[in-house]
Scaffold this motif. Structure first.
Motif, PDB file in Angstrom:
ATOM      1  N   SER A 294       0.837  -1.211   0.000  1.00  0.00           N
ATOM      2  CA  SER A 294       0.000   0.000   0.000  1.00  0.00           C
ATOM      3  C   SER A 294       0.869   1.257   0.000  1.00  0.00           C
ATOM      4  N   GLN A 295       2.032   1.183   0.629  1.00  0.00           N
ATOM      5  CA  GLN A 295       2.932   2.327   0.640  1.00  0.00           C
ATOM      6  C   GLN A 295       3.557   2.544  -0.738  1.00  0.00           C
ATOM      7  N   VAL A 296       3.835   1.443  -1.442  1.00  0.00           N
ATOM      8  CA  VAL A 296       4.345   1.548  -2.808  1.00  0.00           C
ATOM      9  C   VAL A 296       3.339   2.293  -3.683  1.00  0.00           C
ATOM     10  N   GLN A 297       2.060   2.057  -3.428  1.00  0.00           N
ATOM     11  CA  GLN A 297       1.014   2.694  -4.230  1.00  0.00           C
ATOM     12  C   GLN A 297       0.791   4.155  -3.849  1.00  0.00           C
ATOM     13  N   SER A 298       0.846   4.462  -2.559  1.00  0.00           N
ATOM     14  CA  SER A 298       0.416   5.785  -2.097  1.00  0.00           C
ATOM     15  C   SER A 298       1.555   6.709  -1.664  1.00  0.00           C
ATOM     16  N   HIS A 299       2.688   6.148  -1.250  1.00  0.00           N
ATOM     17  CA  HIS A 299       3.775   6.978  -0.715  1.00  0.00           C
ATOM     18  C   HIS A 299       5.123   6.386  -1.132  1.00  0.00           C
TER      19      HIS A 299
ATOM     20  N   LYS B  52       8.344   5.895 -15.650  1.00  0.00           N
ATOM     21  CA  LYS B  52       7.339   6.682 -14.921  1.00  0.00           C
ATOM     22  C   LYS B  52       8.006   7.704 -14.010  1.00  0.00           C
ATOM     23  N   SER B  53       9.115   7.322 -13.385  1.00  0.00           N
ATOM     24  CA  SER B  53       9.806   8.259 -12.487  1.00  0.00           C
ATOM     25  C   SER B  53      10.468   9.384 -13.274  1.00  0.00           C
ATOM     26  N   ILE B  54      10.985   9.091 -14.466  1.00  0.00           N
ATOM     27  CA  ILE B  54      11.584  10.123 -15.321  1.00  0.00           C
ATOM     28  C   ILE B  54      10.511  11.090 -15.799  1.00  0.00           C
ATOM     29  N   LEU B  55       9.373  10.556 -16.198  1.00  0.00           N
ATOM     30  CA  LEU B  55       8.261  11.403 -16.638  1.00  0.00           C
ATOM     31  C   LEU B  55       7.746  12.267 -15.495  1.00  0.00           C
ATOM     32  N   ALA B  56       7.659  11.693 -14.305  1.00  0.00           N
ATOM     33  CA  ALA B  56       7.196  12.475 -13.150  1.00  0.00           C
ATOM     34  C   ALA B  56       8.118  13.655 -12.910  1.00  0.00           C
ATOM     35  N   ASP B  57       9.421  13.423 -12.992  1.00  0.00           N
ATOM     36  CA  ASP B  57      10.376  14.514 -12.827  1.00  0.00           C
ATOM     37  C   ASP B  57      10.170  15.577 -13.902  1.00  0.00           C
ATOM     38  N   ALA B  58      10.012  15.155 -15.152  1.00  0.00           N
ATOM     39  CA  ALA B  58       9.845  16.103 -16.251  1.00  0.00           C
ATOM     40  C   ALA B  58       8.549  16.901 -16.115  1.00  0.00           C
ATOM     41  N   LEU B  59       7.531  16.281 -15.560  1.00  0.00           N
ATOM     42  CA  LEU B  59       6.235  16.939 -15.381  1.00  0.00           C
ATOM     43  C   LEU B  59       6.162  17.777 -14.103  1.00  0.00           C
ATOM     44  N   GLY B  60       7.224  17.740 -13.298  1.00  0.00           N
ATOM     45  CA  GLY B  60       7.212  18.460 -12.034  1.00  0.00           C
ATOM     46  C   GLY B  60       6.319  17.819 -10.993  1.00  0.00           C
TER      47      GLY B  60
ATOM     48  N   LEU C 212       7.257  12.323  -6.624  1.00  0.00           N
ATOM     49  CA  LEU C 212       7.330  10.882  -6.837  1.00  0.00           C
ATOM     50  C   LEU C 212       6.115  10.160  -6.270  1.00  0.00           C
ATOM     51  N   ASP C 213       5.512  10.708  -5.220  1.00  0.00           N
ATOM     52  CA  ASP C 213       4.336  10.067  -4.634  1.00  0.00           C
ATOM     53  C   ASP C 213       3.148  10.037  -5.587  1.00  0.00           C
ATOM     54  N   LEU C 214       3.220  10.790  -6.678  1.00  0.00           N
ATOM     55  CA  LEU C 214       2.124  10.811  -7.653  1.00  0.00           C
ATOM     56  C   LEU C 214       2.442   9.999  -8.906  1.00  0.00           C
ATOM     57  N   PHE C 215       3.615   9.387  -8.948  1.00  0.00           N
ATOM     58  CA  PHE C 215       4.021   8.764 -10.216  1.00  0.00           C
ATOM     59  C   PHE C 215       3.196   7.546 -10.572  1.00  0.00           C
ATOM     60  N   GLN C 216       2.531   6.931  -9.600  1.00  0.00           N
ATOM     61  CA  GLN C 216       1.680   5.787  -9.908  1.00  0.00           C
ATOM     62  C   GLN C 216       0.439   6.188 -10.702  1.00  0.00           C
ATOM     63  N   ARG C 217       0.183   7.486 -10.824  1.00  0.00           N
ATOM     64  CA  ARG C 217      -0.924   7.940 -11.661  1.00  0.00           C
ATOM     65  C   ARG C 217      -0.588   7.836 -13.145  1.00  0.00           C
ATOM     66  N   LEU C 218       0.673   7.640 -13.461  1.00  0.00           N
ATOM     67  CA  LEU C 218       1.112   7.494 -14.842  1.00  0.00           C
ATOM     68  C   LEU C 218       1.083   6.029 -15.244  1.00  0.00           C
ATOM     69  N   SER C 219       0.764   5.792 -16.506  1.00  0.00           N
ATOM     70  CA  SER C 219       0.784   4.434 -17.044  1.00  0.00           C
ATOM     71  C   SER C 219       1.799   4.371 -18.171  1.00  0.00           C
ATOM     72  N   VAL C 220       2.640   3.353 -18.152  1.00  0.00           N
ATOM     73  CA  VAL C 220       3.657   3.159 -19.192  1.00  0.00           C
ATOM     74  C   VAL C 220       3.606   1.696 -19.612  1.00  0.00           C
ATOM     75  N   GLY C 221       2.959   1.430 -20.736  1.00  0.00           N
ATOM     76  CA  GLY C 221       2.758   0.066 -21.182  1.00  0.00           C
ATOM     77  C   GLY C 221       3.954  -0.512 -21.921  1.00  0.00           C
ATOM     78  N   PRO C 222       3.977  -1.826 -22.131  1.00  0.00           N
ATOM     79  CA  PRO C 222       5.074  -2.460 -22.862  1.00  0.00           C
ATOM     80  C   PRO C 222       5.242  -1.867 -24.259  1.00  0.00           C
ATOM     81  N   ALA C 223       6.482  -1.567 -24.603  1.00  0.00           N
ATOM     82  CA  ALA C 223       6.862  -1.031 -25.913  1.00  0.00           C
ATOM     83  C   ALA C 223       6.258   0.339 -26.207  1.00  0.00           C
ATOM     84  N   SER C 224       5.746   1.011 -25.190  1.00  0.00           N
ATOM     85  CA  SER C 224       5.192   2.349 -25.401  1.00  0.00           C
ATOM     86  C   SER C 224       6.315   3.360 -25.569  1.00  0.00           C
TER      87      SER C 224
END
Length: 230
Positions: free
Chosen positions: A106-111, A161-169, A172-184
Motif C-alpha cells: 500500500s505504501q508503494v502505491q500511495s507513498h 514513470k519516475s523520469i516522466l514524473a520529474d519532467a512533469l514536475g 514521486l508520490d504521484l508517479f503511480q498515476r502514470l501508465s507506461v505500457g510495454p513497448a510504449s
C-alpha cells in the motif's frame, strides 16, 4: 537541448504471468513482446536517431536492437547501468498477487518516495539515478549532434514513470498515476527553460514530425498550432 524518446521494453513471460522479474537474468521478450517492439521500431524508423541507450537487461537490449534494426544508419548501442530495473530486493521473483498482501504494498502505491524494498533499493534512489542518466546522455547527444538531436532510451516501467514524473514536475508520490505500457513511447524535450513532455505512453501514431527535431524550447501562449507530420 536534445529530445529523448523513452521506450519501455516489450512484454515478457514474467509480465504475462504476473511475476515481478526485477533484475532476474534470462527474462526475455515473449512472442507478443517481439510483435510490440517491431511495431514501435516501425514508428521510430523515420527518425534518424542520434543514439540508442538501453538498460543492460536482456528484455531491454532486445527491444533496443529491434529499434536499431529499422534504422537506415543505426548508431552504436550503448548500455547504461543507471537505466536498469529497480532493485526490488527480496520481492524479486515473487508474484504480484502475493506481493499485494504485503504491508509495504500500500505504501508503494500511495507513498513511494518513502519506500525502500527489503534488501533492495529505495524508489527515490531509483528515480535519482534514472533522471541523472537521462539528463547526462541528453546533454552528450546535444553536444555531439546539436539541439535537434533525437535519441531513444530503452528502460523499464517504474523507471520511465519516475523520469516522466520529474519532467512533469510531479512528486514521486504521484508517479503511480502514470501508465507506461510495454513497448510504449513517451517524448521529453529538455532545454534551459526546463523539460517539456510531448507525449506519454503512446502505442501508435506517426512520429515522423520529430525527424527535424524540436526547434523551440518555450511553450507557446494559447497552445500554439501543434506539429504536422512530414
Amino acid at each position: 537541448m536534445a529530445t529523448v524518446i523513452l521506450v519501455r521494453h516489450g512484454r515478457t513471460t514474467a509480465n504475462a504471468t504476473g511475476v515481478l522479474a526485477g533484475r532476474s537474468p534470462g527474462v526475455k521478450l515473449d512472442e507478443t513482446g517481439h510483435e510490440q517492439v517491431a511495431h514501435t521500431a516501425d514508428r521510430l524508423a523515420p527518425l534518424p536517431l542520434a543514439g540508442v541507450v538501453s538498460s543492460p537487461l536482456e528484455r531491454c537490449v532486445q527491444t533496443a536492437q529491434a529499434l536499431l534494426d529499422r534504422q537506415a544508419a543505426p548508431p552504436d548501442l550503448l548500455t547504461e547501468t543507471n537505466l536498469t530495473e529497480c532493485d526490488y530486493g527480496i520481492w524479486q521473483g515473487s508474484s504480484l498477487t502475493e506481493l499485494a498482501t504485503e504491508k509495504l504494498w500500500s505504501q508503494v502505491q500511495s507513498h513511494p518516495s518513502a519506500v525502500t524494498f527489503p534488501d533492495g533499493e529505495s524508489m527515490a534512489g531509483m528515480q535519482a539515478r534514472a533522471v541523472s542518466a537521462i539528463r547526462h546522455h541528453d546533454a552528450a547527444f546535444e553536444a555531439a549532434h546539436g539541439t535537434s538531436a533525437v535519441w531513444a532510451a530503452v528502460s523499464h516501467g517504474d523507471l520511465i514513470k519516475s523520469i516522466l514524473a520529474d519532467a512533469l514536475g510531479m512528486h514521486l508520490d504521484l508517479f503511480q498515476r502514470l501508465s507506461v505500457g510495454p513497448a510504449s513511447a513517451s517524448i521529453v524535450h529538455y532545454s534551459a527553460n526546463g523539460p517539456r513532455v510531448y507525449s506519454v505512453n503512446t502505442e501508435s501514431g506517426d512520429l515522423s514530425w520529430l525527424a527535424p527535431g524540436i526547434q523551440h524550447s518555450q511553450a507557446p501562449v494559447g497552445g500554439g498550432a501543434g506539429h504536422q507530420a512530414s
